[in-house]
Motif scaffolding. Structure first.
Motif, mmCIF file in Angstrom:
data_model
loop_
_atom_site.group_PDB
_atom_site.id
_atom_site.type_symbol
_atom_site.label_atom_id
_atom_site.label_comp_id
_atom_site.label_asym_id
_atom_site.label_seq_id
_atom_site.Cartn_x
_atom_site.Cartn_y
_atom_site.Cartn_z
ATOM 1 N N ALA A 118 0.848 -1.197 0.000
ATOM 2 C CA ALA A 118 0.000 0.000 0.000
ATOM 3 C C ALA A 118 0.878 1.238 0.000
ATOM 4 O O ALA A 118 2.050 1.193 0.398
ATOM 5 N N LEU A 119 0.306 2.341 -0.476
ATOM 6 C CA LEU A 119 0.931 3.651 -0.378
ATOM 7 C C LEU A 119 -0.105 4.639 0.119
ATOM 8 O O LEU A 119 -1.276 4.573 -0.276
ATOM 9 N N ALA A 120 0.333 5.564 0.966
ATOM 10 C CA ALA A 120 -0.552 6.613 1.484
ATOM 11 C C ALA A 120 0.088 7.969 1.243
ATOM 12 O O ALA A 120 1.190 8.235 1.748
ATOM 13 N N HIS A 121 -0.577 8.799 0.452
ATOM 14 C CA HIS A 121 -0.140 10.167 0.203
ATOM 15 C C HIS A 121 -0.602 11.010 1.393
ATOM 16 O O HIS A 121 -1.800 11.071 1.690
ATOM 17 N N VAL A 122 0.332 11.653 2.071
ATOM 18 C CA VAL A 122 -0.004 12.381 3.303
ATOM 19 C C VAL A 122 -0.418 13.802 2.933
ATOM 20 O O VAL A 122 0.422 14.684 2.710
ATOM 21 N N THR A 123 -1.722 14.007 2.877
ATOM 22 C CA THR A 123 -2.286 15.299 2.489
ATOM 23 C C THR A 123 -3.147 15.815 3.648
ATOM 24 O O THR A 123 -2.766 15.678 4.803
ATOM 25 N N GLY A 124 -4.299 16.437 3.348
ATOM 26 C CA GLY A 124 -5.158 16.948 4.404
ATOM 27 C C GLY A 124 -5.552 15.844 5.369
ATOM 28 O O GLY A 124 -6.006 14.788 4.956
ATOM 29 N N GLY A 125 -5.374 16.089 6.654
ATOM 30 C CA GLY A 125 -5.604 15.060 7.663
ATOM 31 C C GLY A 125 -4.316 14.503 8.217
ATOM 32 O O GLY A 125 -4.315 13.780 9.210
ATOM 33 N N GLY A 126 -3.189 14.860 7.555
ATOM 34 C CA GLY A 126 -1.886 14.490 8.087
ATOM 35 C C GLY A 126 -1.673 12.991 8.205
ATOM 36 O O GLY A 126 -2.339 12.172 7.562
ATOM 37 N N LEU A 127 -0.716 12.611 9.039
ATOM 38 C CA LEU A 127 -0.411 11.198 9.258
ATOM 39 C C LEU A 127 -1.587 10.483 9.904
ATOM 40 O O LEU A 127 -1.902 9.339 9.569
ATOM 41 N N THR A 128 -2.259 11.158 10.804
ATOM 42 C CA THR A 128 -3.319 10.541 11.594
ATOM 43 C C THR A 128 -4.477 10.055 10.744
ATOM 44 O O THR A 128 -5.037 8.973 10.990
ATOM 45 N N GLU A 129 -4.857 10.821 9.722
ATOM 46 C CA GLU A 129 -6.046 10.492 8.944
ATOM 47 C C GLU A 129 -5.748 9.727 7.654
ATOM 48 O O GLU A 129 -6.599 8.981 7.166
ATOM 49 N N ASN A 130 -4.564 9.893 7.080
ATOM 50 C CA ASN A 130 -4.315 9.316 5.756
ATOM 51 C C ASN A 130 -3.843 7.872 5.778
ATOM 52 O O ASN A 130 -4.237 7.079 4.923
ATOM 53 N N LEU A 131 -2.989 7.497 6.700
ATOM 54 C CA LEU A 131 -2.506 6.124 6.738
ATOM 55 C C LEU A 131 -3.638 5.111 6.947
ATOM 56 O O LEU A 131 -3.663 4.065 6.267
ATOM 57 N N PRO A 132 -4.602 5.347 7.842
ATOM 58 C CA PRO A 132 -5.674 4.361 8.010
ATOM 59 C C PRO A 132 -6.501 4.107 6.753
ATOM 60 O O PRO A 132 -7.159 3.061 6.652
ATOM 61 N N ARG A 133 -6.473 5.009 5.787
ATOM 62 C CA ARG A 133 -7.249 4.829 4.550
ATOM 63 C C ARG A 133 -6.778 3.622 3.741
ATOM 64 O O ARG A 133 -7.530 3.114 2.901
ATOM 65 N N VAL A 134 -5.541 3.155 3.968
ATOM 66 C CA VAL A 134 -5.021 2.030 3.186
ATOM 67 C C VAL A 134 -4.878 0.765 4.022
ATOM 68 O O VAL A 134 -4.334 -0.236 3.541
ATOM 69 N N LEU A 135 -5.377 0.792 5.257
ATOM 70 C CA LEU A 135 -5.279 -0.372 6.132
ATOM 71 C C LEU A 135 -6.621 -1.089 6.204
ATOM 72 O O LEU A 135 -7.664 -0.450 6.323
ATOM 73 N N PRO A 136 -6.623 -2.426 6.137
ATOM 74 C CA PRO A 136 -7.888 -3.172 6.218
ATOM 75 C C PRO A 136 -8.456 -3.159 7.634
ATOM 76 O O PRO A 136 -7.753 -2.837 8.605
ATOM 77 N N ASP A 137 -9.726 -3.498 7.751
ATOM 78 C CA ASP A 137 -10.380 -3.583 9.056
ATOM 79 C C ASP A 137 -9.594 -4.523 9.965
ATOM 80 O O ASP A 137 -9.151 -5.603 9.549
ATOM 81 N N GLY A 138 -9.434 -4.100 11.204
ATOM 82 C CA GLY A 138 -8.743 -4.931 12.184
ATOM 83 C C GLY A 138 -7.258 -4.652 12.299
ATOM 84 O O GLY A 138 -6.596 -5.188 13.191
ATOM 85 N N LEU A 139 -6.722 -3.833 11.387
ATOM 86 C CA LEU A 139 -5.304 -3.499 11.446
ATOM 87 C C LEU A 139 -5.112 -1.988 11.587
ATOM 88 O O LEU A 139 -5.806 -1.201 10.949
ATOM 89 N N GLY A 140 -4.165 -1.636 12.449
ATOM 90 C CA GLY A 140 -3.780 -0.244 12.626
ATOM 91 C C GLY A 140 -2.291 -0.108 12.413
ATOM 92 O O GLY A 140 -1.628 -1.017 11.907
ATOM 93 N N ALA A 141 -1.752 1.024 12.797
ATOM 94 C CA ALA A 141 -0.327 1.268 12.613
ATOM 95 C C ALA A 141 0.235 1.960 13.843
ATOM 96 O O ALA A 141 -0.449 2.755 14.499
ATOM 97 N N THR A 142 1.478 1.631 14.150
ATOM 98 C CA THR A 142 2.221 2.321 15.197
ATOM 99 C C THR A 142 3.374 3.074 14.543
ATOM 100 O O THR A 142 4.152 2.486 13.778
ATOM 101 N N ILE A 143 3.461 4.362 14.822
ATOM 102 C CA ILE A 143 4.490 5.219 14.243
ATOM 103 C C ILE A 143 5.404 5.724 15.351
ATOM 104 O O ILE A 143 4.936 6.205 16.394
ATOM 105 N N ASP A 144 6.710 5.610 15.117
ATOM 106 C CA ASP A 144 7.719 6.111 16.042
ATOM 107 C C ASP A 144 8.058 7.552 15.669
ATOM 108 O O ASP A 144 8.729 7.805 14.669
ATOM 109 N N LEU A 145 7.604 8.493 16.467
ATOM 110 C CA LEU A 145 7.825 9.902 16.159
ATOM 111 C C LEU A 145 9.283 10.329 16.346
ATOM 112 O O LEU A 145 9.666 11.415 15.908
ATOM 113 N N GLY A 146 10.071 9.474 16.958
ATOM 114 C CA GLY A 146 11.492 9.778 17.104
ATOM 115 C C GLY A 146 12.327 9.309 15.932
ATOM 116 O O GLY A 146 13.557 9.477 15.931
#
Length: 348
Positions: free
Chosen positions: A246-274
Motif C-alpha cells: 500500500a501507499l498513502a499520500h499524506v495530504t489533508g488530515g496528516g499522518l493521523t487520517e491518511n494512513l488508516p485509509r489504506v489499512l484493512p479492518d482490524g489493522l492499525g499502525a504504530t508510528i515512532d515519532l522519534g
C-alpha cells in the motif's frame, strides 16, 4: 439604436480572445515536452486522445484523480511567485494516482481568472508542464477561462485532472498484513495542505511575505511556496520491484487520517515519532500557533509526504531502491492489530 460601429464586443465585456490565443501559442512548446508513448495529437482540439495499447497496456483499468492546491494560491497571488504552483497542482493529483498502483498517463488543467495576463498564465502552465514531465505524464489539454466579475484583481483559480492506468488485478492496497513495515518518504515542506491555517499563523506572527523566513534561507512567502514533492517515479519503481502492499499520500488530515485509509479492518499502525526530525517549518508553525502535537499530526505532513506499507522481508531492498532514486527514506513503524494510528515518542 445599436449600430455596428457602436455595438458591444466580447472585449468590451472584459474577455480578450486574442490573449487566450496568445497563451495557447506560448504554452505549446512546454506541452510538447511532456509527450509520452500513447500521446496522440496536440493542443487545440475539442478533446484529447490517448492510445492505451501504444502505452503498453493489454488489459488496463483506468484510474482518475482531481484536485487543486487550496489557499496556497493566495500566497502565490499575493507574492507574484506563480512559477511553481503548477507543480503543486500536478503533484496533488498524480501522487494520489500512484497510491492506487496506477501509472499517471495524462493531465488536464483548468485555469480561471478575471483578466488574462498572458505572461502570468504562461508561467503557471509552464509549472504544470514541469510537474507533468517529472512524472512521465502528458499534458494533453485544459481550459483557460477569462471571467470578468468572478475573479477580482490578480486573482485566479486552478484545478487539475489526471488519468492513469494499471493492469487488471494489480490495484493497491492489496495484501496488507500484521507486521508490515512503514517506510516514510520525506516531504519538501508543507506541500499543499493546511494553508488556511498557515496563513492564520503568518497573520499571528506579524511577518510580511517578503520578510526573511524564520526557518529557511528565503523569504517567508518563498519558503512556504516550496512545491509539493513528486513521488511518482520512485514509488512506481518500488511497486514494480515487488513487496509494496500500500501507499498513502499524506495530504489533508496528516499522518493521523491518511494512513488508516489504506489499512484493512482490524489493522492499525504504530508510528515512532522519534524516527525523523521535525522539519523547521513545522516547528515554527507549531510554536507560533501554540499548536498541540495531536493537531499538528492531523493537519500537516510533519515531514513525511508519502508512506509505503511493505512486506518485512522486502523492506531493506525497497528502502535501498528508493534512496538510489533520490528519496530520503525513514523506517517509521509497523502495521499491527488495532485501528487507526498510535504514536510512540514525541515530535515536539
Amino acid at each position: 439604436m445599436t449600430t455596428a460601429e457602436s455595438g458591444l464586443t466580447y472585449s468590451d465585456a472584459g474577455v480578450d480572445i486574442e490573449a487566450g490565443n496568445a497563451l495557447v501559442d506560448r504554452i505549446k512548446p512546454a506541452a510538447r515536452r511532456t509527450a509520452r508513448t500513447g500521446s496522440m495529437g496536440g493542443l487545440g482540439g475539442f478533446g484529447a486522445l490517448f492510445d492505451l495499447k501504444a502505452a503498453g497496456y493489454s488489459d488496463p483499468i483506468l484510474v482518475a484523480a482531481t484536485d487543486g492546491v487550496g489557499t496556497k494560491l493566495r500566497i502565490a497571488i499575493d507574492t507574484g511567485r506563480v512559477d511553481t504552483i503548477g507543480i503543486d497542482l500536478v503533484a496533488m493529483c498524480v501522487n494520489d494516482l500512484v497510491c492506487q498502483g496506477a501509472e499517471p498517463l495524462f493531465f488536464l488543467d483548468y485555469f480561471a481568472t478575471g483578466k488574462l495576463d498572458v505572461d502570468q498564465g504562461a508561467r503557471i502552465i509552464a509549472g504544470i508542464a514541469q510537474g507533468c514531465e517529472a512524472s512521465g505524464c502528458a499534458l494533453v489539454g485544459g481550459e483557460t477561462a477569462e471571467m470578468p466579475g468572478m475573479y477580482h484583481g490578480g486573482d485566479f483559480d486552478l484545478a487539475g485532472f489526471a488519468v492513469g492506468a494499471m493492469e487488471r488485478g494489480r490495484d493497491l492496497p492489496a495484501g496488507v498484513e500484521d507486521g508490515d513495515v512503514l517506510l516514510g518518504l520525506a516531504s519538501d515542506g508543507v506541500h499543499s495542505n493546511g494553508y488556511s491555517l498557515v496563513r492564520k499563523v503568518v497573520e499571528r506572527s506579524g511577518l510580511a511575505w517578503d520578510a526573511p523566513a524564520p526557518f529557511a534561507a528565503d523569504t517567508l512567502g518563498g519558503a512556504l511556496l516550496t512545491p509539493t514533492r513528486l513521488y511518482v517515479r520512485p514509488a512506481l519503481a518500488a511497486v514494480r520491484a515487488g513487496g509494496v502492499h500500500a501507499l498513502a499520500h499524506v495530504t489533508g488530515g496528516g499522518l493521523t487520517e491518511n494512513l488508516p485509509r489504506v489499512l484493512p479492518d482490524g489493522l492499525g499502525a504504530t508510528i515512532d515519532l522519534g524516527a525523523w526530525p521535525l522539519p523547521p517549518v513545522f516547528r515554527w508553525l507549531a510554536d507560533t500557533a501554540g499548536m498541540a502535537e495531536a493537531e499538528l499530526l492531523r493537519t500537516f505532513n510533519c515531514g513525511i509526504g508519502m508512506i509505503l506499507v511493505v512486506a518485512p522481508d522486502r523492506a531493506t531492498a525497497l528502502a535501498d531502491l528508493l534512496r538510489e532514486a533520490g528519496e530520503t527514506v525513514i523506517p517509521m513503524g509497523n502495521v499491527g492489530p488495532g485501528q487507526g494510528v498510535a504514536y510512540r515518542g514525541r515530535l515536539l
